[in-house]
Design a protein around this motif. Structure first.
Motif, short mmCIF file in Angstrom:
data_model
loop_
_atom_site.label_atom_id
_atom_site.label_comp_id
_atom_site.label_asym_id
_atom_site.label_seq_id
_atom_site.Cartn_x
_atom_site.Cartn_y
_atom_site.Cartn_z
N GLN A 165 -7.25 7.14 9.81
CA GLN A 165 -6.58 8.06 8.88
C GLN A 165 -6.01 7.25 7.72
O GLN A 165 -5.55 6.13 7.90
CB GLN A 165 -5.46 8.82 9.58
N TYR A 166 -6.03 7.85 6.57
CA TYR A 166 -5.47 7.21 5.38
C TYR A 166 -3.96 7.19 5.50
O TYR A 166 -3.33 8.23 5.63
CB TYR A 166 -5.92 7.97 4.13
N VAL A 167 -3.37 6.00 5.48
CA VAL A 167 -1.92 5.87 5.60
C VAL A 167 -1.26 5.62 4.26
O VAL A 167 -0.03 5.57 4.17
CB VAL A 167 -1.52 4.74 6.60
N GLY A 168 -2.05 5.48 3.24
CA GLY A 168 -1.51 5.31 1.89
C GLY A 168 -1.92 3.98 1.28
O GLY A 168 -2.41 3.08 1.95
N ASN A 169 -1.68 3.90 0.01
CA ASN A 169 -2.02 2.71 -0.76
C ASN A 169 -0.90 1.69 -0.57
O ASN A 169 0.09 1.71 -1.28
CB ASN A 169 -2.20 3.07 -2.23
N LEU A 170 -1.08 0.80 0.41
CA LEU A 170 -0.06 -0.20 0.71
C LEU A 170 -0.09 -1.36 -0.27
O LEU A 170 0.86 -2.12 -0.36
CB LEU A 170 -0.23 -0.71 2.14
N GLY A 171 -1.18 -1.52 -1.00
CA GLY A 171 -1.30 -2.61 -1.94
C GLY A 171 -0.80 -2.28 -3.32
O GLY A 171 -0.72 -3.15 -4.18
N LYS A 172 -0.43 -1.04 -3.55
CA LYS A 172 -0.02 -0.62 -4.90
C LYS A 172 1.21 -1.37 -5.40
O LYS A 172 1.31 -1.69 -6.57
CB LYS A 172 0.24 0.88 -4.91
N SER A 173 2.11 -1.67 -4.50
CA SER A 173 3.34 -2.36 -4.92
C SER A 173 3.24 -3.87 -4.78
O SER A 173 4.18 -4.58 -5.05
CB SER A 173 4.52 -1.86 -4.09
N LYS A 174 2.07 -4.36 -4.36
CA LYS A 174 1.90 -5.79 -4.15
C LYS A 174 1.15 -6.42 -5.31
O LYS A 174 0.28 -5.83 -5.91
CB LYS A 174 1.10 -6.05 -2.86
N ASN A 175 1.46 -7.67 -5.59
CA ASN A 175 0.73 -8.44 -6.56
C ASN A 175 -0.53 -9.02 -5.91
O ASN A 175 -0.69 -8.96 -4.70
CB ASN A 175 1.60 -9.56 -7.14
N LEU A 176 -1.36 -9.64 -6.71
CA LEU A 176 -2.65 -10.17 -6.23
C LEU A 176 -2.47 -11.12 -5.06
O LEU A 176 -3.18 -11.04 -4.08
CB LEU A 176 -3.39 -10.88 -7.38
N LEU A 177 -1.52 -12.01 -5.12
CA LEU A 177 -1.39 -13.04 -4.09
C LEU A 177 -0.40 -12.68 -3.00
O LEU A 177 -0.21 -13.44 -2.06
CB LEU A 177 -1.00 -14.37 -4.74
N GLN A 178 0.23 -11.51 -3.09
CA GLN A 178 1.13 -11.06 -2.03
C GLN A 178 0.34 -10.28 -0.99
O GLN A 178 -0.64 -9.62 -1.31
CB GLN A 178 2.19 -10.12 -2.59
#
Length: 179
Positions: A165-178
């Motif tokens: 199931q799609y839990v959401g865009n967890l990378g949206k608040s992260k930078n490239l190297l985080q």
């Protein structure tokens, strides 16, 4: 050509049977590829709908990759990756002076070819990082990321048709190297 020669120039039933078997085998092979490709389209459609996107967006080349970045990470990184790959290819092949001799690829400007290759490599690494965020967006971890990286077709089918199931865009608040 051999098949056509067999069909046209032979009166032998054996030659015609062999040619028919070859044609039939090739036809079945291509039908299986088409069926598998349709199955992959349906899986991508389901992935998009699980993420709240319209399924038809999955069948438009280039745009579908943009949407994958949108549902898993940031679209800004799509544009960065795309730009690096395109600019890298231009530098590699145009400014690097690529030419072939006897099937071997050579470059007249090795430094520009190296720079172009590095840019393309970095753009590809960004796509791989997006695979990680895609696995996270559907509640998976590193194992699924490596599955998407090394067996993308199989893991796309699992993601589309499985229980993920799609839990959401967890990378949206992260930078490239985080992460």
């Amino acid at each position: 050509m051999v098949i056509l020669d067999l069909l046209a120039g032979s009166n032998s039933a054996t030659d015609a049977a062999i040619a028919g078997a070859i044609i039939g085998t090739v036809l079945v092979f291509y039908l299986l590829i088409i069926a598998f490709y349709i199955l992959l389209i349906i899986a991508n459609w389901k992935i998009f709908t699980k993420a709240g996107e319209k399924g038809w967006k999955s069948i438009i080349p280039f745009y579908n990759i943009y949407i994958v970045f949108k549902i898993s990470w940031k679209t800004m990184y799509f544009w960065i990756s795309f730009g690096l790959i395109v600019v890298g290819a231009i530098i590699l092949y145009a400014l690097g002076g690529a030419y072939t001799v006897g099937g071997q690829l050579y470059y007249t400007n090795t430094i520009m070819a190296f720079i172009g290759g590095i840019l393309m490599f970095v753009g590809t690494v960004i796509v791989f990082v997006d695979y990680y965020w895609l696995s996270k967006a559907f509640g998976h971890g590193y194992g699924y990321f490596f599955g998407l990286l090394f067996l993308p077709t199989i893991f796309t089918l699992i993601l589309g048709f499985g229980k993920s199931q799609y839990v959401g865009n967890l990378g949206k608040s992260k930078n490239l190297l985080q992460s």
